[in-house]
Design a protein around this motif. Structure first.
Motif, mmCIF file in Angstrom:
data_model
loop_
_atom_site.group_PDB
_atom_site.id
_atom_site.type_symbol
_atom_site.label_atom_id
_atom_site.label_comp_id
_atom_site.label_asym_id
_atom_site.label_seq_id
_atom_site.Cartn_x
_atom_site.Cartn_y
_atom_site.Cartn_z
ATOM 1 N N ASP A 80 25.673 -48.792 9.789
ATOM 2 C CA ASP A 80 26.690 -47.834 10.234
ATOM 3 C C ASP A 80 27.715 -47.585 9.167
ATOM 4 N N LYS A 81 27.250 -47.481 7.972
ATOM 5 C CA LYS A 81 28.116 -47.221 6.825
ATOM 6 C C LYS A 81 28.884 -45.912 7.014
ATOM 7 N N HIS A 82 28.174 -44.874 7.363
ATOM 8 C CA HIS A 82 28.811 -43.589 7.578
ATOM 9 C C HIS A 82 28.957 -43.403 9.055
ATOM 10 N N LYS A 83 30.089 -42.905 9.411
ATOM 11 C CA LYS A 83 30.287 -42.702 10.841
ATOM 12 C C LYS A 83 30.014 -41.274 11.227
ATOM 13 N N GLU A 84 30.503 -40.873 12.358
ATOM 14 C CA GLU A 84 30.465 -39.492 12.840
ATOM 15 C C GLU A 84 29.104 -38.850 12.678
ATOM 16 N N LYS A 85 29.068 -37.851 11.774
ATOM 17 C CA LYS A 85 27.896 -37.018 11.570
ATOM 18 C C LYS A 85 26.642 -37.822 11.336
ATOM 19 N N ASP A 86 26.826 -38.987 10.787
ATOM 20 C CA ASP A 86 25.681 -39.767 10.392
ATOM 21 C C ASP A 86 24.737 -40.023 11.543
ATOM 22 N N HIS A 87 25.299 -40.139 12.684
ATOM 23 C CA HIS A 87 24.444 -40.513 13.799
ATOM 24 C C HIS A 87 23.404 -39.468 14.077
ATOM 25 N N ARG A 88 23.824 -38.231 13.969
ATOM 26 C CA ARG A 88 22.821 -37.234 14.262
ATOM 27 C C ARG A 88 21.755 -37.198 13.190
ATOM 28 N N HIS A 496 24.441 -45.602 -3.343
ATOM 29 C CA HIS A 496 23.694 -44.627 -2.557
ATOM 30 C C HIS A 496 22.200 -44.889 -2.478
ATOM 31 N N ILE A 497 21.732 -45.834 -3.280
ATOM 32 C CA ILE A 497 20.287 -46.099 -3.225
ATOM 33 C C ILE A 497 19.990 -47.584 -3.181
ATOM 34 N N ASN A 498 18.864 -47.868 -2.591
ATOM 35 C CA ASN A 498 18.302 -49.206 -2.638
ATOM 36 C C ASN A 498 16.873 -49.083 -3.112
ATOM 37 N N LEU A 499 16.459 -50.060 -3.899
ATOM 38 C CA LEU A 499 15.097 -50.026 -4.410
ATOM 39 C C LEU A 499 14.342 -51.230 -3.861
ATOM 40 N N TYR A 500 13.157 -50.986 -3.368
ATOM 41 C CA TYR A 500 12.329 -52.068 -2.836
ATOM 42 C C TYR A 500 10.965 -52.059 -3.522
ATOM 43 N N PRO A 501 10.578 -53.224 -4.097
ATOM 44 C CA PRO A 501 9.230 -53.293 -4.679
ATOM 45 C C PRO A 501 8.192 -53.093 -3.581
ATOM 46 N N GLU A 502 8.566 -53.501 -2.371
ATOM 47 C CA GLU A 502 7.642 -53.329 -1.253
ATOM 48 C C GLU A 502 8.474 -53.205 0.007
ATOM 49 N N VAL A 509 9.530 -48.473 -2.952
ATOM 50 C CA VAL A 509 10.210 -47.575 -2.024
ATOM 51 C C VAL A 509 11.664 -47.389 -2.450
ATOM 52 N N VAL A 510 12.098 -46.164 -2.490
ATOM 53 C CA VAL A 510 13.507 -45.887 -2.774
ATOM 54 C C VAL A 510 14.168 -45.453 -1.465
ATOM 55 N N GLU A 511 15.276 -46.082 -1.176
ATOM 56 C CA GLU A 511 16.014 -45.718 0.038
ATOM 57 C C GLU A 511 17.290 -44.973 -0.379
ATOM 58 N N PHE A 512 17.403 -43.759 0.098
ATOM 59 C CA PHE A 512 18.580 -42.939 -0.203
ATOM 60 C C PHE A 512 19.503 -42.933 1.009
ATOM 61 N N ASP A 513 20.756 -43.049 0.755
ATOM 62 C CA ASP A 513 21.716 -42.963 1.851
ATOM 63 C C ASP A 513 23.046 -42.475 1.275
ATOM 64 N N PHE A 514 23.279 -41.199 1.421
ATOM 65 C CA PHE A 514 24.513 -40.660 0.848
ATOM 66 C C PHE A 514 24.950 -39.424 1.620
ATOM 67 N N LYS A 517 26.234 -32.131 0.544
ATOM 68 C CA LYS A 517 27.089 -30.971 0.807
ATOM 69 C C LYS A 517 27.543 -30.946 2.274
ATOM 70 N N ASP A 518 28.793 -30.595 2.459
ATOM 71 C CA ASP A 518 29.406 -30.540 3.795
ATOM 72 C C ASP A 518 29.447 -31.911 4.464
ATOM 73 N N SER A 519 29.347 -32.954 3.668
ATOM 74 C CA SER A 519 29.350 -34.320 4.167
ATOM 75 C C SER A 519 28.229 -34.583 5.171
ATOM 76 N N ILE A 520 27.147 -33.883 5.001
ATOM 77 C CA ILE A 520 25.974 -34.133 5.831
ATOM 78 C C ILE A 520 25.211 -35.280 5.195
ATOM 79 N N ARG A 521 24.875 -36.254 6.041
ATOM 80 C CA ARG A 521 24.237 -37.436 5.514
ATOM 81 C C ARG A 521 22.790 -37.164 5.126
ATOM 82 N N TYR A 522 22.430 -37.717 4.021
ATOM 83 C CA TYR A 522 21.024 -37.705 3.627
ATOM 84 C C TYR A 522 20.536 -39.126 3.692
ATOM 85 N N TYR A 523 19.572 -39.344 4.552
ATOM 86 C CA TYR A 523 18.989 -40.677 4.623
ATOM 87 C C TYR A 523 17.492 -40.535 4.542
#
Length: 716
Positions: A80-88, A496-502, A509-514, A517-523
């Motif tokens: 729950d790093k990002h609140k609000e919009k993130d949930h959707r 904003h990223i995590n890297l996983y060998p597996e 696997v690269v995990e993006f979480d940032f 634009k418009d503070s819309i979360r990209y996950y």
DNA sequence: TACGACACTTAGGACCCAACCA
DNA sequence: TGGTTGGGTCCTAAGTGTCGTA
């Protein structure tokens, strides 16, 4: 690099780097700064005007040779790093592969055909005389202007020579007055005409200027403001700003610290010294009566008689007719936004540091007017002056002013249906189609570049890979503290990223979480090719891209990947024997695939659950009816009735599916900005779908060029 | 070459209103 | 007939990318 990337160290190559803080950006600026090569730019500007005319090649088909699927393995609900919009966001992004085989983000990639497929760009080349100094319309062509028919499309080399002028070309100004009246329905087909090649955007421009914001009307004396429990009469200036706040009392904004702090600071600037000395604490301010007053006003507006509503409508229409159009090069064109933005409190998106600041009233003295020297100039309101009257035909705007929050410039420009916007839009898709023919070469190159000894090159290649694969935005640099902390591909930081060998049974696997634009979360969690575990590039790619393909910038990849995905998905999802609603569902699903790829989200409608429930009730009722009818058919033989009910039920079910799948996804943005409309038009023509089912009136106006020119075999 | 100014596109939410339904 | 719903439009913020200048 001081960033906290230790948690990733095991995966991060020693040369790797994700932007770890704004502070460190500068370090790289020296090396990776933007380049300007004006000569080259000018050349590009020239050649840009001529791209392939798809008509010429519509017979030829592209063979899909390669399809790389990048499955989205991510299903995790995340922190729950990002609140609000993130949930959707959380719910929509990590979609499992769907029944249509589509996973988010979906990729369909094709190999380029041979280069001969694309012809030289002559066909779109149009010229105007550069030496014509007096270009004054003698006759204004309205939307219903007649255009001489010259066959469906312009021929490849028909426009090599500059045409004398539009009027000569069509012979209308001199002798065409009657013609124009004969066929009033016919719209002007600007796409059949030549374009300027000298960088000018117009030759003649006349308009009435902007509609200024309504002046402030002081509150009636019965509406009171209290400070610290005591009534206080505010001077008009402070009162006006107070009403901005009062109108927002129900909004969450007014509970936010930053909003309150910024508002109060700016409000105090508008106070008399007496007011300023008394009003020192926002908490002690009571705006309730003001708030109630505005609520009552809005209720009253809703409750107005039909007649009164009609009067307002008529007045709005009058304003539109008077100020909503301009004359540009012989044609009456619709203006997009002809009203000056009214004063109010700034509502930035996301965690905006400037939220609540006062957006000050724009006066004529702040406004720059742009029009032809020889046009009838717009008049400023009596007793006022424009800041400047300009005659710059190298730009498309009619009016501009500087806003008080960021100091950025705001413009009044033309509607998307206008020639000037349409041409640009068309050109955008032609550039994306040019990318199609070299995208494989580019992909091979960036894969090669991953192996480069130079970190810079590796970073650049990885950034490009993600821009291509995930349709990320470029991520230009922003000034810290001036806006919400949002990023794009090149401004990603370690956090904003995590890297996983597996992960989840997948390698690398690269995990993006940032926030984008418009503070819309990209996950998103994406398995990547082995070499791509590591580095990001922090500066502008566009110079490099420009070298790879004329006109190529990072955002062309979004357009290209969006359009090619639509085309691919439509092919895959449309089955010939489906009926109309099912086909439209297929279209929407293809559109949705793109929206998910581009991360276009919306807040779920407030009434979503309820409206789904209602729909389900209808479906259940229809099912009951149907089974009754089926029973009866055995007795009475009403076969028709059963068929009708079955169809109705099917429609409802399709509607429910569509609505459910669309809960948090906004289709409009991609449809309007990323999808080559010719793909949709061709699909409609191929399957006999009325274009109205895909595009509403406004969209049909915007894409009139595509509707006119694309045939059923159009290939992006 | 670096940078700020400028121009223009892309974006989601608010609001309005017509169609639909009970 | 009044209330609800959802599509369409309006609004303007927030991006991208280019250009001019020192």
């Amino acid at each position: 690099m001081s960033g906290d990337h230790s948690h990733n160290d095991s995966q991060i190559d020693s040369g790797s780097r994700v932007n770890d803080s704004h502070k460190h950006k500068d370090k790289y600026k020296d090396k990776e700064h933007k380049h300007k090569d004006h000569k080259k730019d000018r050349e590009r500007e020239k050649s840009k005007y001529g791209n392939s005319d798809h008509k010429e090649f519509s017979e030829k088909k592209h063979r899909e040779k390669e399809r790389i699927k990048h499955e989205d393995v991510s299903t995790d609900r995340h922190k729950d790093k990002h609140k609000e919009k993130d949930h959707r966001k959380e719910e929509i992004k990590p979609k499992k592969e769907k029944e249509n085989g589509f996973a988010s983000p979906h990729r369909v990639k094709t190999e380029p055909d041979n280069d001969h497929f694309y012809h030289s760009p002559k066909s779109l080349k149009r010229q105007r005389d550069n030496d014509e100094t007096e270009f004054k319309p003698k006759k204004i062509k309205l939307e219903n202007d007649r255009v001489d028919k010259k066959g469906k499309k312009r021929k490849q080399d028909e426009d090599i020579k500059p045409k004398k002028t539009q009027k000569n070309k069509k012979g209308e100004v001199a002798d065409g007055k009657k013609k124009a009246k004969k066929e009033p329905e016919e719209k002007w087909k600007w796409w059949e005409e030549e374009r300027a090649t000298d960088g000018s955007k117009w030759r003649f421009l006349e308009h009435k200027g902007p509609v200024m914001a309504a002046p402030y009307e002081p509150l009636p004396s019965k509406v009171r403001f209290f400070y610290d429990g005591k009534q206080m009469k505010l001077a008009p200036q402070a009162e006006e700003v107070a009403t901005f706040f009062a109108k927002m009392l129900d909004h969450e904004y007014t509970t936010k610290d930053a909003f309150r702090k910024n508002f109060f600071k700016d409000w105090r600037k508008e106070m008399t010294s007496e007011e300023k000395s008394k009003i020192t604490d926002l908490k002690k301010c009571n705006f309730n009566e003001m708030g109630e007053y505005f609520k009552a006003q809005s209720e009253a507006r809703k409750a107005m008689t039909k007649d009164d509503k009609l009067k307002i409508k008529v007045e709005n229409e009058r304003l539109l007719q008077e100020y909503g159009f301009c004359i540009m090069d012989n044609h009456k064109e619709r203006i997009a936004n002809f009203r000056i933005e009214p004063p109010g409190l700034f509502r930035g998106r996301g965690d905006h540091p400037k939220m609540g600041m006062l957006k000050r009233r724009i006066r004529p003295e702040d406004i720059i007017i742009n029009c032809s020297k020889d046009s009838k100039h717009p008049k400023p309101p009596p007793g006022t002056k424009w800041k400047e009257l300009r005659h710059d035909n190298k730009v498309t705007w009619l009016v501009s002013w500087t806003e008080s929050i960021q100091g950025s410039i705001k413009y009044i420009m033309l509607n998307p249906s206008s020639r000037i916007k349409g041409e640009k839009d068309w050109q955008k898709y032609e550039t994306a189609r040019n990318l199609k023919k070299c995208v494989d070469r580019l992909r091979n190159q960036y894969r090669e570049d991953w192996k480069s000894k130079e970190m810079r090159i590796r970073q650049r290649a990885v950034a490009l890979y993600f821009i291509d694969k995930l349709a990320l935005r470029a991520g230009n640099e922003k000034e810290e503290g001036e806006s919400a902390d949002t990023v794009g591909c090149c401004s990603l930081r370690v956090e904003h990223i995590n890297l996983y060998p597996e992960k989840d049974g997948q390698e690398f696997v690269v995990e993006f979480d940032f926030l984008g634009k418009d503070s819309i979360r990209y996950y998103n969690k994406v398995p990547v090719e082995k070499r791509v575990r590591t580095f990001f590039y922090t500066s502008i790619l566009n110079k490099h891209l420009q070298e790879l393909m004329d006109g190529l910038t990072a955002k062309v990849f979004r357009t290209y990947n969006a359009s090619i995905t639509l085309q691919q998905q439509l092919k895959e999802l449309t089955s010939p024997d489906e009926n109309l609603p099912a086909k439209i569902l297929s279209y929407n699903r293809a559109n949705r695939a793109v929206a998910i790829l581009c991360n276009h989200q919306r807040a779920p409608p407030k009434t979503f659950e309820k409206s789904m429930q209602n729909l389900q009730t209808k479906i259940d009722a229809k099912k009951d009816q149907l089974s009754d009818a089926k029973r009866d058919v055995k007795i009475c033989g009403y076969k028709k009735a059963v068929e009708r009910l079955e169809e109705q039920l099917m429609k409802l079910e399709v509607q429910a599916t569509d609505r459910e799948e669309n809960k948090q996804i906004a289709l409009g943005t991609s449809k309007l900005n990323y999808l080559d409309p010719r793909i949709s038009v061709a699909w409609c023509k191929k399957w006999g779908i009325p274009i109205e089912k895909i595009y509403n009136k406004t969209q049909r106006e915007k894409f009139a060029w595509a509707i006119d020119m694309a045939e059923d075999d159009y290939e992006f």
